[in-house]
Design a protein around this motif. Structure first.
Motif, PDB file in Angstrom:
ATOM      1  N   UNK A  33       0.832  -1.197   0.000  1.00  0.00           N
ATOM      2  CA  UNK A  33       0.000   0.000   0.000  1.00  0.00           C
ATOM      3  C   UNK A  33       0.870   1.252   0.000  1.00  0.00           C
ATOM      4  N   UNK A  34       0.437   2.280  -0.708  1.00  0.00           N
ATOM      5  CA  UNK A  34       1.240   3.501  -0.758  1.00  0.00           C
ATOM      6  C   UNK A  34       1.242   4.208   0.589  1.00  0.00           C
ATOM      7  N   UNK A  35       2.113   5.196   0.699  1.00  0.00           N
ATOM      8  CA  UNK A  35       2.218   5.970   1.920  1.00  0.00           C
ATOM      9  C   UNK A  35       0.860   6.603   2.198  1.00  0.00           C
ATOM     10  N   UNK A  36       0.350   6.521   3.433  1.00  0.00           N
ATOM     11  CA  UNK A  36      -0.988   7.029   3.689  1.00  0.00           C
ATOM     12  C   UNK A  36      -1.115   8.534   3.498  1.00  0.00           C
ATOM     13  N   UNK A  37      -0.076   9.264   3.668  1.00  0.00           N
ATOM     14  CA  UNK A  37      -0.134  10.708   3.499  1.00  0.00           C
ATOM     15  C   UNK A  37       1.265  11.287   3.630  1.00  0.00           C
ATOM     16  N   UNK A  38       1.318  12.600   3.646  1.00  0.00           N
ATOM     17  CA  UNK A  38       2.614  13.268   3.792  1.00  0.00           C
ATOM     18  C   UNK A  38       2.903  13.523   5.269  1.00  0.00           C
ATOM     19  N   UNK A  39       4.171  13.569   5.605  1.00  0.00           N
ATOM     20  CA  UNK A  39       4.528  13.891   6.990  1.00  0.00           C
ATOM     21  C   UNK A  39       4.443  15.402   7.207  1.00  0.00           C
ATOM     22  N   UNK A  40       4.545  15.826   8.450  1.00  0.00           N
ATOM     23  CA  UNK A  40       4.364  17.241   8.804  1.00  0.00           C
ATOM     24  C   UNK A  40       5.422  18.122   8.143  1.00  0.00           C
ATOM     25  N   UNK A  41       6.654  17.643   8.045  1.00  0.00           N
ATOM     26  CA  UNK A  41       7.712  18.447   7.415  1.00  0.00           C
ATOM     27  C   UNK A  41       7.418  18.688   5.934  1.00  0.00           C
ATOM     28  N   UNK A  42       6.939  17.667   5.241  1.00  0.00           N
ATOM     29  CA  UNK A  42       6.627  17.822   3.819  1.00  0.00           C
ATOM     30  C   UNK A  42       5.446  18.768   3.627  1.00  0.00           C
ATOM     31  N   UNK A  43       4.458  18.680   4.491  1.00  0.00           N
ATOM     32  CA  UNK A  43       3.292  19.565   4.376  1.00  0.00           C
ATOM     33  C   UNK A  43       3.694  21.012   4.672  1.00  0.00           C
ATOM     34  N   UNK A  44       4.500  21.215   5.701  1.00  0.00           N
ATOM     35  CA  UNK A  44       4.949  22.571   6.041  1.00  0.00           C
ATOM     36  C   UNK A  44       5.904  23.136   4.994  1.00  0.00           C
ATOM     37  N   UNK A  45       6.542  22.276   4.212  1.00  0.00           N
ATOM     38  CA  UNK A  45       7.465  22.721   3.177  1.00  0.00           C
ATOM     39  C   UNK A  45       6.782  23.227   1.924  1.00  0.00           C
ATOM     40  N   UNK A  46       5.487  22.989   1.780  1.00  0.00           N
ATOM     41  CA  UNK A  46       4.774  23.485   0.606  1.00  0.00           C
ATOM     42  C   UNK A  46       4.607  24.998   0.706  1.00  0.00           C
ATOM     43  N   UNK A  47       4.732  25.732  -0.399  1.00  0.00           N
ATOM     44  CA  UNK A  47       4.697  27.191  -0.355  1.00  0.00           C
ATOM     45  C   UNK A  47       3.309  27.744  -0.015  1.00  0.00           C
ATOM     46  N   UNK A  48       3.278  28.744   0.869  1.00  0.00           N
ATOM     47  CA  UNK A  48       2.052  29.471   1.209  1.00  0.00           C
ATOM     48  C   UNK A  48       2.207  30.873   0.640  1.00  0.00           C
ATOM     49  N   UNK A  49       1.235  31.299  -0.158  1.00  0.00           N
ATOM     50  CA  UNK A  49       1.281  32.621  -0.789  1.00  0.00           C
ATOM     51  C   UNK A  49      -0.031  33.345  -0.532  1.00  0.00           C
ATOM     52  N   UNK A  50      -0.074  34.613  -0.908  1.00  0.00           N
ATOM     53  CA  UNK A  50      -1.310  35.380  -0.828  1.00  0.00           C
ATOM     54  C   UNK A  50      -2.052  35.210  -2.155  1.00  0.00           C
ATOM     55  N   UNK A  51      -3.332  34.988  -2.075  1.00  0.00           N
ATOM     56  CA  UNK A  51      -4.119  34.736  -3.270  1.00  0.00           C
ATOM     57  C   UNK A  51      -4.365  36.034  -4.021  1.00  0.00           C
ATOM     58  N   UNK A  52      -4.160  35.970  -5.322  1.00  0.00           N
ATOM     59  CA  UNK A  52      -4.546  37.071  -6.200  1.00  0.00           C
ATOM     60  C   UNK A  52      -5.320  36.464  -7.359  1.00  0.00           C
ATOM     61  N   UNK A  53      -6.501  37.007  -7.653  1.00  0.00           N
ATOM     62  CA  UNK A  53      -7.312  36.433  -8.729  1.00  0.00           C
ATOM     63  C   UNK A  53      -6.566  36.496 -10.050  1.00  0.00           C
ATOM     64  N   UNK A  54      -6.807  35.531 -10.932  1.00  0.00           N
ATOM     65  CA  UNK A  54      -6.113  35.549 -12.222  1.00  0.00           C
ATOM     66  C   UNK A  54      -6.522  36.784 -13.026  1.00  0.00           C
ATOM     67  N   UNK A  55      -5.537  37.448 -13.585  1.00  0.00           N
ATOM     68  CA  UNK A  55      -5.814  38.656 -14.379  1.00  0.00           C
ATOM     69  C   UNK A  55      -6.399  38.249 -15.717  1.00  0.00           C
TER      70      UNK A  55
END
Length: 189
Positions: free
Chosen positions: A77-99
């Motif tokens: 069976x594949x990995x059930x999910x991502x670990x906390x370090x991998x999740x926290x490593x994903x980029x967080x940005x401010x949303x801007x609607x597509x122009x």
């Protein structure tokens, strides 16, 4: 009356059977009958024994197959999910609607009748939703954009999803390699 008793008495005597008068030769087994009956009995016993053996054998085979399937599915069976370090490593940005595209906006400025349609398109583009919680993404709100596909979600929504699934909730693109690269680590062995 005596005549009736006499007639009744004779019928009672004819209906009575004495065991000494019965000929037992009709029930006697002679010649090939004994080995034939013994062979039929042996065949019946062998048939019952084979049926019981097949039932026992199929039960063991089914139990072994179920045990192997459960152990192999747990190992494969594949990995059930991502670990906390991998999740926290994903980029967080401010949303801007597509122009909107410049060609559309200039066409809307030149022709007065196309302005209403362009405004509706911009409102539709601005009304992008987080597909997990089904609420609109507002300009300036924090969003997590998943690297392989670029889909945006609220960080708390997508974090809960990624703890149980290693893929994008919208397109099911696997994020394991992207999360490892984002963390700057090596892929797990």
């Amino acid at each position: 009356m005596a005549a009736q008793e006499g007639a009744a008495g004779t019928t009672n005597q004819a209906a009575r059977v004495r065991y000494g008068d019965v000929d037992d030769s009709n029930f006697a087994l002679r010649g090939r009958a004994v080995p034939l009956l013994a062979g039929l009995l042996a065949l019946l016993v062998a048939f019952v024994a084979v049926c019981l053996y097949l039932r026992w054998s199929c039960g063991r085979r089914r139990a072994r197959r179920d045990h192997e399937a459960s152990s192999s599915s747990a190992a494969a069976s594949p990995v059930p999910g991502l670990d906390a370090d991998a999740i926290n490593g994903l980029p967080v940005t401010l949303y801007s609607p597509p122009a909107s595209s410049p060609a559309r906006s200039t066409a809307a400025k030149k022709g007065g009748d196309g302005g209403e349609e362009e405004r509706r398109r911009q409102e539709a583009a601005a009304a992008v939703e987080c597909s997990i919680c089904i609420s609109a993404l507002v300009a300036g709100e924090k969003v997590k954009a998943l690297p392989p596909c670029g889909h945006c979600f609220h960080p708390e929504c997508v974090d809960a999803w990624l703890r149980s699934q290693p893929s994008c909730p919208l397109c099911r693109t696997l994020l394991l390699p992207a999360a490892v690269v984002a963390n700057g680590g090596e892929p797990p062995v």
